[in-house]
Design an enzyme around this catalytic site. Sequence first.
Site, short mmCIF file in Angstrom:
data_model
loop_
_atom_site.label_atom_id
_atom_site.label_comp_id
_atom_site.label_asym_id
_atom_site.label_seq_id
_atom_site.Cartn_x
_atom_site.Cartn_y
_atom_site.Cartn_z
N ASP A 34 6.33 -2.59 2.24
CA ASP A 34 5.30 -2.46 2.95
C ASP A 34 5.58 -2.70 4.63
O ASP A 34 6.23 -3.76 4.73
CB ASP A 34 4.16 -2.96 2.42
CG ASP A 34 2.89 -2.59 3.19
OD1 ASP A 34 2.21 -1.39 2.84
OD2 ASP A 34 2.49 -3.22 4.15
N GLU A 36 3.75 -2.74 8.53
CA GLU A 36 2.75 -2.85 9.35
C GLU A 36 3.36 -2.19 10.74
O GLU A 36 4.45 -2.60 11.07
CB GLU A 36 2.28 -4.08 9.70
CG GLU A 36 1.54 -4.80 8.59
CD GLU A 36 0.45 -4.02 7.79
OE1 GLU A 36 -0.12 -3.14 8.53
OE2 GLU A 36 0.43 -3.96 6.53
N HIS A 176 -3.68 -5.50 4.73
CA HIS A 176 -3.04 -5.01 5.53
C HIS A 176 -1.86 -6.06 6.30
O HIS A 176 -1.73 -5.91 7.72
CB HIS A 176 -3.84 -4.46 6.78
CG HIS A 176 -4.72 -3.47 6.39
ND1 HIS A 176 -4.32 -2.33 5.94
CD2 HIS A 176 -6.25 -3.46 6.19
CE1 HIS A 176 -5.34 -1.45 5.50
NE2 HIS A 176 -6.37 -2.14 5.68
N ASP A 181 0.62 -6.80 0.86
CA ASP A 181 0.56 -5.48 0.35
C ASP A 181 1.53 -5.06 -0.31
O ASP A 181 1.21 -4.57 -1.45
CB ASP A 181 0.34 -4.56 1.61
CG ASP A 181 -1.03 -4.57 2.35
OD1 ASP A 181 -1.74 -5.42 1.84
OD2 ASP A 181 -1.15 -3.63 3.37
#
Length: 590
Positions: A34, A36, A176, A181
């Site tokens: 994942d 960001e 998040h 995540d």
Amino acid sequence: MSAAPVPPPPRWESQRSFDQLGRPLSGVTFTVVDLETTGGSAAAGSMITEIGAVKVRGGEVLGEFQTLVNPHTAIPAFIAVLTGISNSMVVDAPPIESALPAFLEFAAGTVLVAHNAPFDVGFLQHFAEQQGRPWPGFEVVDTARLARRVITRDDAPNCKLSSLARVFRSSTEPNHRALSDARATVDVLHGLMERLGGQGVQTLEELQTFTGRVTAAQRRKRHLADGLPHAPGVYLFRDEQEKVLYVGTSKDLRTRVRSYFTASETRSRMGEMVRLAARVEAIECATPLEAQVRELRLIGQHKPGYNRRSRHPEKQTFVKLTREPWPRLSLVHKVLDDEADYLGPFGSKRTAERCLAALHETFPVRQCSDRFGQRPSRTPCVLAELGRCLSPCDGSTDHLTYGAVVRRLRDTLLERPDDVVEVVNARMAALAADERFEEAGTHRDRLAAFVRASARTQRLTSLTACAEVVAARKEDDGRWAVHVVRHGRLAAAGVIPPGAEAHRFVDHLRASAETVIPGLGPVPAASAEETEKVLKWLESPGVRLIEVDGSWTCPVGGATRHLATAVVEPAPFDEDGGPPARSRRQHITC
């Protein structure tokens, strides 16, 4: 930046072959990742701010990876509020130039998993390309896409990660942040796999291609593929009465047949066929070309109801230039031993009629089907009155004049199509100038039908005229595939075993090859479709001619050179263009 020790990769990750296709999910190592970012698009300048990943196999966590990334740009306020990642947190973090190589090393040899994978994998690929770093070519599983095929509205209102985490009671709540995540996505992945296991999805291939359109009844028949080999060949679906329902070919028989019962086969006709199937028969082949040829022959032999193509190779049409005192053109379905000239075969009568119309427009030979003696005495037809026929029926022409036209026509059929191309093109231009575009389109279709047929016939006869062609090519696995072709028919196929003496193998293959006695016409020993497949292989890059018995020739002024201008959409047999011409007739030798 932190990364847990990476265990040695499983054996299949370092050396894959056909035997590793259809890997059980319990033995696959996944890296669930994942990201960001500062925005929604790497191409628009958004940057990665955090990477989190979890490596799992068989439900066991093997390692975790987490690092913040310095984006070298300000993080938008709403992103900072959403993720909790501020500018101060990433000041001392490594840049993407350091973080990406570390992640790729962590994930090496595994299958990538992400929720909305195009986003995460797209960012990683973008920065790998930006750094000039080759992308490892990971296999990818998208849990969001998979969930949309599994989760119903009764399960969750949508397929967001937070919703799915609640459905599968994830031990980590998505917030998040990349690692959290990724941990939640691991639980979602395992939940989806558990739910799909009840529907027969047991391998990575089945997981990647799963669709709910495959019924449970179809999945229950997946055992029909269990005894099939991981090898190239032909497969036949049979019903309880042993009637052949469908014939197909594949480079990996077992994997392809399993797809009908488990995941990727969504055609409604195939679903119906699978419901009727009671047994699958496999025929292993030495090479993919042999498999393709065997498929054609079996379809022509059994005429299975669920095959749409190649079921009736005997249904073909030829344009024939007769041998008689006053020759004419006609459409026939069979080649006779009558010394006539034949163009074709055509796949449909309609296409043959278009070709015939183009020839009649160019050459004013008679179009009546009557038999004439040396000195006919009849009333002329309408075509003669219109000047479109030399009218031998009423004595308006002599043998010398008519014979000259027939010789030009024969040369057009066999070698040089220039006369037809020039006449029809001029007619099209005149009609277009008068804005009669529909009529011009009719002439265009006629010209295309003729040029395609002429190029096809010239290419087919160039090979079928050779009593034998022996050729070899080094395949992707490093072995040499050898084919023996006789009069355009595949007579033998084999792969030289490691350590074998090549010449001895080829001699043995030739000696054991099928004896082929040619018949009549442009394709005297096989179907036109089979000879085209053989030609395509012979003209493919890397083929070496070992032996040629005869002359593999192609006319310099042949029809192939007109394909680009006369044919709007080239037919499949046109794509290779035939052997290049260097003289009136090119002789191809080994």
